[in-house]
Write an enzyme that holds these catalytic residues in place. Structure first.
Site, mmCIF file in Angstrom:
data_model
loop_
_atom_site.group_PDB
_atom_site.id
_atom_site.type_symbol
_atom_site.label_atom_id
_atom_site.label_comp_id
_atom_site.label_asym_id
_atom_site.label_seq_id
_atom_site.Cartn_x
_atom_site.Cartn_y
_atom_site.Cartn_z
ATOM 1 N N HIS A 98 -8.132 -43.681 37.561
ATOM 2 C CA HIS A 98 -7.163 -42.739 36.985
ATOM 3 C C HIS A 98 -6.272 -43.435 35.942
ATOM 4 O O HIS A 98 -6.053 -42.903 34.850
ATOM 5 C CB HIS A 98 -6.294 -42.127 38.098
ATOM 6 C CG HIS A 98 -5.145 -41.313 37.601
ATOM 7 N ND1 HIS A 98 -5.222 -39.950 37.396
ATOM 8 C CD2 HIS A 98 -3.888 -41.667 37.234
ATOM 9 C CE1 HIS A 98 -4.068 -39.509 36.937
ATOM 10 N NE2 HIS A 98 -3.228 -40.528 36.826
ATOM 11 N N GLU A 99 -5.779 -44.625 36.285
ATOM 12 C CA GLU A 99 -4.911 -45.340 35.326
ATOM 13 C C GLU A 99 -5.689 -45.713 34.064
ATOM 14 O O GLU A 99 -5.138 -45.699 32.955
ATOM 15 C CB GLU A 99 -4.274 -46.574 35.971
ATOM 16 C CG GLU A 99 -3.375 -46.279 37.180
ATOM 17 C CD GLU A 99 -2.360 -45.166 36.964
ATOM 18 O OE1 GLU A 99 -1.932 -44.948 35.821
ATOM 19 O OE2 GLU A 99 -2.007 -44.486 37.951
ATOM 20 N N HIS A 102 -5.701 -42.956 31.621
ATOM 21 C CA HIS A 102 -4.543 -42.942 30.712
ATOM 22 C C HIS A 102 -4.757 -43.900 29.532
ATOM 23 O O HIS A 102 -4.372 -43.591 28.407
ATOM 24 C CB HIS A 102 -3.267 -43.344 31.457
ATOM 25 C CG HIS A 102 -2.756 -42.278 32.381
ATOM 26 N ND1 HIS A 102 -2.541 -40.976 31.976
ATOM 27 C CD2 HIS A 102 -2.411 -42.321 33.695
ATOM 28 C CE1 HIS A 102 -2.084 -40.260 33.010
ATOM 29 N NE2 HIS A 102 -2.001 -41.054 34.060
HETATM 30 ZN ZN LIG Z 1 -1.386 -40.660 35.980
#
Ligand SMILES: [Zn+2]
Length: 224
Positions: A98-99, A102
């Site tokens: 998830h990171e 980004h």
């Molecule tokens: Zn996030």
């Protein structure tokens, strides 16, 4: 807190927030105990995803605390909490991916993320100033109250813009985990559960701030 009948507006938002924090805690805990079949740590997964996306210059760093994982667009670095960085669980690899989602958004200048970043200085000022001005407005008159509400709207907008950024990062995470063969089909479903639970907390936060805004508007309208 200022008490009046409009407080009722906050009840659904508070209930959802409580449910969201329960859900994210129970789901992340559950899947911290499930080891992923790849045997890779969160760090290794993050490194592989970043390299695959031409982001080999983005460092992956361990950071203290629980669920302190984040991507920093200024330093262009991914920070993972120790349980995620060193862990080999479904939660560890899902949060790590998830990171990286980004980081990929940043590289592609994903519009919602760019807009969200641009709001940060305004929101930093507005989030602290609006409370003071609204509190003063409650005693001193509706003009000041409306000014506080306008400032508070900026923080609501920020929470709302956070939603597509978070949901999109999770979507990218699942695509990466699957494309790179890090998870199988069943594991992808488990990752989805972890990331959905996390998304729920952002939805709850956005709804809470919208409900608070509506409440302030109702109070100000009552004063006019
Ligand atoms: Zn996030």
């Amino acid at each position: 807190m200022y008490y009046d009948s409009t407080l009722i507006l906050l009840v659904p938002a508070i209930l959802l927030s409580l449910y969201a924090s329960f859900k994210v805690n129970s789901t992340t805990k559950k899947y911290f105990k499930v080891n992923a079949s790849s045997g890779m740590t969160g760090e290794e997964v993050a490194r592989r995803i970043l390299n695959y996306n031409g982001l080999s210059n983005v460092p992956v760093l361990p950071v203290a605390g629980e669920l302190t994982d984040h991507y920093n667009p200024r330093s262009k670095s991914v920070s993972l909490s120790e349980e995620v960085f060193y862990g080999r669980s479904i939660t560890s690899i899902s949060v790590a991916a998830h990171e990286c989602g980004h980081a990929i958004q940043d590289k592609e200048a994903y519009p919602a993320m760019t807009f969200r970043s641009a709001l940060v200085p305004t929101v930093n000022f507005a989030s602290s100033a609006s409370w003071l001005i609204i509190a003063a407005g409650l005693f001193m008159g509706s003009k000041l109250l409306w000014l506080g509400i306008i400032l508070f709207s900026a923080t609501v907008l920020f929470q709302v813009v956070t939603l597509p950024v978070e949901l999109n990062a999770s979507k990218r995470a699942l695509v990466q985990l699957e494309t790179l063969g890090i998870v199988g089909l069943d594991e992808k479903k488990q990752s989805y559960k972890v990331l959905s639970a996390a998304a729920l907390t952002y939805i709850a936060a956005a709804l809470a701030s919208i409900a608070t805004l509506i409440r302030y508007i109702a109070i100000a309208n009552g004063r006019d």
